[in-house]
Structure formats: C-alpha cells, structure tokens
Design an enzyme around this catalytic site. Structure first.
Site, PDB file in Angstrom:
ATOM      1  CG  HIS A   1      -0.510   0.232   2.511  1.00  0.00           C
ATOM      2  ND1 HIS A   1      -0.232  -0.778   3.405  1.00  0.00           N
ATOM      3  CD2 HIS A   1      -0.238   1.378   3.169  1.00  0.00           C
ATOM      4  CE1 HIS A   1       0.170  -0.275   4.549  1.00  0.00           C
ATOM      5  NE2 HIS A   1       0.184   1.037   4.432  1.00  0.00           N
TER       6      HIS A   1
ATOM      7  CG  ASN B   1      -7.774  -1.455   6.080  1.00  0.00           C
ATOM      8  OD1 ASN B   1      -6.679  -1.767   6.547  1.00  0.00           O
ATOM      9  ND2 ASN B   1      -8.098  -0.201   5.805  1.00  0.00           N
ATOM     10  CD1 TRP B   2      -8.752  -0.208   9.196  1.00  0.00           C
ATOM     11  CD2 TRP B   2      -6.949  -0.268  10.496  1.00  0.00           C
ATOM     12  NE1 TRP B   2      -8.006   0.912   8.920  1.00  0.00           N
ATOM     13  CE2 TRP B   2      -6.896   0.906   9.704  1.00  0.00           C
ATOM     14  CE3 TRP B   2      -5.914  -0.523  11.402  1.00  0.00           C
ATOM     15  CZ2 TRP B   2      -5.852   1.819   9.790  1.00  0.00           C
ATOM     16  CZ3 TRP B   2      -4.878   0.395  11.477  1.00  0.00           C
ATOM     17  CH2 TRP B   2      -4.850   1.539  10.681  1.00  0.00           C
TER      18      TRP B   2
ATOM     19  CG  ASP C   1       0.366  -4.133   2.770  1.00  0.00           C
ATOM     20  OD1 ASP C   1       0.888  -3.591   1.794  1.00  0.00           O
ATOM     21  OD2 ASP C   1      -0.441  -3.554   3.519  1.00  0.00           O
TER      22      ASP C   1
ATOM     23  CG  ASN D   1      -5.564   2.910   5.973  1.00  0.00           C
ATOM     24  OD1 ASN D   1      -5.752   1.788   6.438  1.00  0.00           O
ATOM     25  ND2 ASN D   1      -4.575   3.687   6.363  1.00  0.00           N
TER      26      ASN D   1
ATOM     27  N   GLY E   1       2.232   5.540   9.486  1.00  0.00           N
ATOM     28  CA  GLY E   1       3.626   5.911   9.263  1.00  0.00           C
ATOM     29  C   GLY E   1       4.549   4.746   9.515  1.00  0.00           C
ATOM     30  CG  ASN E   2       5.222   2.365  13.154  1.00  0.00           C
ATOM     31  OD1 ASN E   2       4.648   2.868  14.109  1.00  0.00           O
ATOM     32  ND2 ASN E   2       6.537   2.189  13.118  1.00  0.00           N
ATOM     33  CB  SER E   3       2.496   1.586   6.510  1.00  0.00           C
ATOM     34  OG  SER E   3       1.220   1.610   7.075  1.00  0.00           O
TER      35      SER E   3
ATOM     36  CG  PHE F   1       0.326  -5.086   6.785  1.00  0.00           C
ATOM     37  CD1 PHE F   1      -1.029  -5.023   6.515  1.00  0.00           C
ATOM     38  CD2 PHE F   1       0.873  -6.314   7.123  1.00  0.00           C
ATOM     39  CE1 PHE F   1      -1.834  -6.164   6.589  1.00  0.00           C
ATOM     40  CE2 PHE F   1       0.087  -7.454   7.193  1.00  0.00           C
ATOM     41  CZ  PHE F   1      -1.275  -7.386   6.927  1.00  0.00           C
ATOM     42  CG  ASP F   2      -4.054  -2.969   9.209  1.00  0.00           C
ATOM     43  OD1 ASP F   2      -4.266  -1.889   9.790  1.00  0.00           O
ATOM     44  OD2 ASP F   2      -4.885  -3.504   8.460  1.00  0.00           O
TER      45      ASP F   2
END
Length: 719
Positions: free
Chosen positions: A80, A208-209, A217, A323, A653-655, A671-672
């Site tokens: 992503h 997602n989540w 990802d 997201n 931001g940690n993605s 990623f999540d």
C-alpha cells in the site's frame, strides 16, 4: 549519530508498561533491562547508532517506512506504500495493479509516483536551546512563533550546506524539546516489484484493520543517485544507491513467543493530550471526518463507476481515504462505552493536584496548564468553524493559492521566506504541482467540491470565509443548481488542468498573477490578503499554545518520572523503535478477541471468491493447492504462514516498518493494527493491542513460486 538529550527529559531507570512505547533510539539503553527480558540478543546500545547495523538500513518514504535489503539500494516496504506508484504507471491496457509488476532487470524499473523520496537518516542532534533561546523565551504569540521559525530555518540551512541532504527540526514533548534530523534525500526512486493486487491487497477494505488477515502487503523500490554518488533528479544514467548497511533476511521467520521489534517512522500519536482534546476529537472531529470520508468515497464511486481509466487515477486516493475511514470508525467504536475520557480526566486532575500541592511547582507549572486548556479550546472551536472550507476547495484553486504564495515568497530573500517555499522546497513542489493531472479528473473533482460546497454554504454566515465566497461568487443559501452552474463557470475559466500551463506558473511574478484572467488564479489572488490575515491569527494562537503546552509537558514529565514511569514522546514521524513478542490474543469475555498468532495460505484459498477484494491470482492458488511450499513452510504449521500478530506499539507511518528478530534480521513488515486496538493512538491497552506483520516467508514464497522474482531473491542473497 544521536547527541545528548535535554536534562529535563532524561529518563532515570524507570519502569515502562510491557511492550508500550515508541522509543527514540537514544532512549533504548534506559529500557535495556526490559529489552533483554523480552529476548533481544543485540546490545541495546547498537540501536543508538544511526549509521550502524541495523538502524542504518531503516529509511522513510515520507509517509511510510521502509528498509534497504541489498547493497544496490533495493528497498522493501508495504504494497500500500507503493500502491500509488503502481497506479500512476497503469493503464486500462496494462493494469499493473491487477497483474502486478516485476522488473527483471534494472533497465525495466519504472519511475515512482511524482514526489516520491527515500530519506536516509544520518544524524539527530538536540537543538532545543538553539530554537528556544533566552530571547525567544521572553516572547509570546506570533512573535514567539516567528522567532522560533527563524532559528529553525537557520539550523536547517546550516545542515543543508551538505548538498543532497534534507534537514528538519522536529518538536518533541509538545514543543518542550527540538531535534534536528539530517537525512539524505534520494530523489530518483523507481518501482521494482509489486505483487498483483489480489495478493498485495487481498481482502481489500473488508479485511482492513481485521484479524485473521491474509494480505501480502509488500512491494519494492530502488533508490538511485548520480554517478558521483550524490542525490540527483531522475535520469536514465543514474546508478543504484549503495547503502552502508542493509538488512539480512531471516528465511526461517519467527515462532510464537519470539522477540520482535519494529523500526520505522510512526506518524502521530496522542497519548499526552489533554482531556478536553480527547473529548473534542471523539465527540465531534472524528464523527465529522467519518461522515465526510464516506461521502468522498461514495462520490468517487459514482463518478468513476463506468470509466476504468478514471478509476485508476483515483485508486490511490480511494485506498487512502478508505484506510482512514475505517480507522476512525474503529476508534469511535472502541471509545464508545469506554472509560478513556474518565481515566484521562482523573490522571489530569491528579497532575494538577500534585502541582497545586507544592508552591514551587504551582509557580512553575500552574499558569501553563491553565493556559493550555483555554487556548486549545479556542483552537478546537476554529477547527469546527473551518471544517467544510477545506473540502470545498477545487484542487486547482488550492494549486493556484500555492503558486501565488510561492511567487510572493520568491520576491523575498530565501532566509525570510516561509518554510515550504524556500529554494530547498522548489524541486519537490515542482514535482507535485507537475504531477497533479495524473491523479485528477475534472468531473470527479467538481462532483466532490459540489458535495461539500452545498454543506459549506448551508452553514450560518459566521462560519463562512468571506474572501472565499467573494472570490468564487458564492452567496449564502444558494441552491444546488446555482452552485453547480457557478462551478461550471469557474472550472471552464481555468487552464491549470494543463500540465504545461500549470508548471509555467512556478516561475511567474506576483504581477503576472494579478494580470491573469484565469479563474483559479484570479480567485487565489483575491483570497491572498485574507489568507495572510488568517495565518497571522493562527500563528498568534499557535505561538501561545506552544509556550503553554511545553510547560504542561514539563510538569507531566516531572510528575511521571517521580512515579517511576519512563516518558517516551508522542510519535511525530521521526525514527522510533518499538519492541515486544509474537503473540496471539485471548481477550474479551465473549471470546471474540481470542486469536492465534499466525494465519496461513490455507486461509487464502478459503477466502478466495474469484471476484472483488478476495480474488487471488490463479497461479498462486495453483501453488497452494499443489502444496508447492518448498523451504518456506513453517515446521510447526506445516504450511506457509501469511501474517502474524505481535505486541508492538505502532501507528500510521509505521507501514512498511521492518520487523526484526532478536539478532536484527528481517522477519516481516508491519502493515496494520486490529480494529479494536487502533485506539492505542490515544490509549494503549496491553491486553488488546496487537499489530499485524506480513511474514517474510510469505513474501519470499510468493516471489519464488508465484512471481518468479529470482533476480531479486538472488540480490537479497536468499537463493
């Protein structure tokens, strides 16, 4: 490398909550005992050395995190995070989102989306006393903010004498401390590999989540520099950047209970916010955002439904809005019925009681805490008044406002320009302005603006922006038909949708703008003076908030340290380390929160429908059905793991953050988070908080068995 931390935020040997904390690297020796207890085999002191292993491999993409995984500048991050680069290189005839992309040679690599960057952090220095000098400390309001900005710009200019570097001065602990971050800014970024969307975004917005998750990802960029080894704009004869450090892959992955840490650039958390800020956010701000995001998605869906090319243009925006839409809804669900506000209020009241109990503390901190509460209430009221204004701006009106501001700033000496409009900013600004048409369609933009302009215009007059109304010819209470006709005229009167026309304005003078008949340019000129007055008012408020909030945080740090609690700063897009263990979850009286630590490819087949969000590529399904797992099968699971849970403290931001094992080897990519734990941005709950990583074994299995990315596996020394 890191230099000293200010005395008032130095940490004693304080206890921290298990697995909580987005730690600045130089803080890690302070929590070395817990790092070792959790299982770290490296010396914690090695994690303070930014150019050493493994920290030197960790980079920022300016919104996502990533890592070098080869000596030739190969960068791994989330799918992503490369999604928009895949989208802008796609056409209906060559849909790279659907089919995936693999450059089998460096010559096949594609330019990333306009404005893409790789930032390599090389130095972080405490500059607090150079930002808040004794002279600045005596100032208030806008004068204080302006003086701080002058000092920050001087610090940045001093740092950027080294060509090719991007330097910033970041605020920590609510404006109590400031650090200068020096980063190599790599401007030539190219797309190397992304799996098909049926792998990289498997489950789409439905999953997602959520957990269990089966999303692959991951994606790859490559960083390029000039032949002299220095940062350079895109050119075909540029060469791959050669990092000093890159990560080693751990093909064996991890097991439940193993130590794991995530290294990356978390965006924003709000753990130190005042109770009034919590109430405003969850009672008004997030609900308003959720409503607006839902409408945005519905409008884009309606307008692009029968036009694949148009939908590709908006694919990145759809993914981003979706997201955050689901994120905020999840936070609201977690907040409702919780005791978060009550606890935050009790904690804040205990702090104030502690301050009031001692005359010295009351003299030092009392006025700042009271001022912070009062000033933030004013800021929140302003946010509420201006909410619809931002949504009601046509994209190229915003571009025109930026361009006219640039023309006015360019008339000043560089040191006196507003941050964002200095010479250092022009290359990226030009890239973004020039690339806007690649993600724009007039029909869609007009429909989005009309949707929100109707709501803006229906507000009471005191919530209108008079300059905006006058510039576009808006009258309170206009009907939809009149607003639509107004927009048709304004859009038809501008040529900014033409890239050549738009980019030509980057170098024009204020006089050129004032003489223009372009409708968006004329509107930008008409709004300029009012924009400047509003900015000055906002700066006055912001300067006073900075002063008060710094005092509040100084009090809070003293209070928490006195109770044996370590105090990490809220995330602010700077390099952080979080650590914990691979761990499932047994949480919730009804058992709904009881989860195993791993998912496997068996779940991909089970979820596959052949359409929409659950449409795995046939070649992947064939490999799963044939049990063609090779060396990537987990010895306990007897199959290939897809994603795993850990107790890591992460946020947006940690993605793309590297998930490393106890020896600093790459075992996955964060990623999540899970929907019921993303409220950890505001309130960390160790029972519930879990983050999700894509397992390195799933990445490598797909690359070998599905996409046959043998060239990249060899480059990463995996084969």
């Amino acid at each position: 490398m890191y230099t000293s931390l200010l005395p008032f935020v130095l940490l004693a040997a304080c206890a921290a909550h298990a697995d909580e904390g987005m730690w600045m690297p130089q803080q890690l020796p302070q929590v070395a005992k817990q790092l070792k207890a959790d299982g770290l085999e490296l010396d914690p002191a090695t994690l303070t050395r930014l150019t050493g292993f493994p920290m030197g491999a960790i980079v920022s993409l300016g919104g996502c995190s990533a890592s070098f995984v080869s000596p030739q500048g190969l960068v791994i991050t989330n799918h992503h995070c490369v999604y928009n680069s895949v989208a802008v290189n796609s056409t209906p005839q060559r849909d790279l989102l659907a089919d995936g992309f693999l450059a089998r040679t460096m010559a096949d690599e594609l330019p990333a989306a306009p404005g893409s960057r790789v930032f390599v952090t090389e130095d972080v220095a405490d500059v607090s006393r150079r930002v808040i000098t004794p002279d600045v400390a005596r100032l208030t309001g806008k004068a204080r903010l302006d003086a701080m900005e002058t000092n920050q710009k001087a610090l940045v200019a001093e740092c950027e004498r080294d060509a090719g570097y991007r330097c910033t001065v970041a605020s920590f602990y609510g404006g109590l401390a400031f650090y200068r971050i020096k980063q190599l800014e790599i401007r030539d970024v190219r797309l190397v590999h992304a799996p098909p969307v049926g792998i990289g975004k498997f489950g789409g917005d439905t999953d997602n989540w959520m957990w269990p998750r089966h999303t692959g990802d991951y994606g790859f960029y490559r960083a390029y520099v000039g032949r002299d080894g220095k940062a350079a704009d895109y050119a075909r004869d540029n060469v791959p950047y050669r990092p000093k450090v890159w990560l080693k892959i751990a093909p064996g992955g991890v097991r439940e209970g193993d130590f794991v840490m995530a290294l990356g650039y978390p965006g924003r958390t709000n753990r130190h916010r005042l109770p009034s800020e919590v109430a405003f956010t969850f009672d008004w701000n997030y609900p308003a955002y959720v409503k607006a995001a839902g409408e945005t998605l519905a409008v884009i869906e309606r307008e692009t439904k029968n036009d694949p090319a148009m939908r590709l243009k908006y694919a990145g925006q759809i993914a981003s809005v979706n997201n955050y839409y689901k994120n905020r809804k999840g936070m609201l669900a977690s907040y409702q019925g919780s005791d978060i506000l009550a606890r935050k209020t009790a904690e804040h009241n205990a702090l104030k009681t502690w301050v009031d109990a001692n005359p010295r503390r009351k003299a030092e901190f009392g006025a700042a805490i009271e001022a912070a509460e009062r000033l933030i209430a004013r800021r929140d009221a302003q946010t509420r008044r201006e909410f619809f204004l931002g949504y009601s701006m046509p994209r190229f009106l915003n571009a025109a406002r930026t361009l006219y501001r640039l023309a006015n700033e360019r008339a000043k000496p560089d040191a006196l320009r507003k941050s964002g409009y200095q010479e250092r900013d022009l290359a990226r600004l030009a890239s973004v302005i020039g690339g806007q048409d690649r993600t724009y369609d007039e029909k869609v933009d007009k429909a989005l603006v009309l949707n929100f302009l109707k709501q803006y215009d229906a507000q009471p007059l005191d919530q209108h922006d008079a300059a905006f109304d006058s510039a576009l010819g808006i009258e309170p209470g206009m009907g939809e038909a009149d607003l639509k006709a107004l927009l048709d005229r304004v859009y038809a009167g501008s040529r900014l949708q033409d890239k050549d026309v738009r980019t030509a304005w980057l170098t024009k003078t204020p006089q050129d703008f004032r003489a223009s008949n372009d409708s968006f340019i004329k509107a930008a000129v008409a709004m300029y003076d009012a924009d400047a007055r509003r900015e000055a008012e906002e700066d006055e408020l912001a300067g006073n908030i900075q002063q008060a909030y710094a005092g509040y945080m100084k009090a809070k740090i003293a209070y928490m340290n006195g109770r044996g609690q370590a105090v990490y700063p809220d995330a602010n897009s700077t390099l952080r380390v979080t650590f914990g263990n691979v761990k499932g979850r047994d949480y919730g009286a009804d058992g709904t929160g009881s989860w195993t630590a791993f998912t496997t490819v068996k779940g991909v087949v089970a979820k596959h429908t052949g359409t929409g969000e659950f449409n795995a590529p046939e070649r992947q399904l064939a490999a799963i059905r044939a049990r063609d797992f090779g060396r990537w099968a987990d010895p306990v699971l007897k199959t290939v793991p897809v994603d795993f849970l850990a107790t890591l403290d992460i946020t947006g931001g940690n993605s793309g953050s590297a998930a490393l094992n106890a020896r600093g080897e790459l075992v996955g990519l964060a990623f999540d988070g899970t929907l019921d734990s993303i409220i950890s941005d505001w309130d960390f709950d160790p029972r519930a908080t879990r983050d999700i990583q894509v397992d390195i074994r799933y990445i490598l299995w797909n690359m070998e068995k599905v996409d046959h990315a043998d060239n990249l596996l060899e480059e990463m020394n995996v084969r």
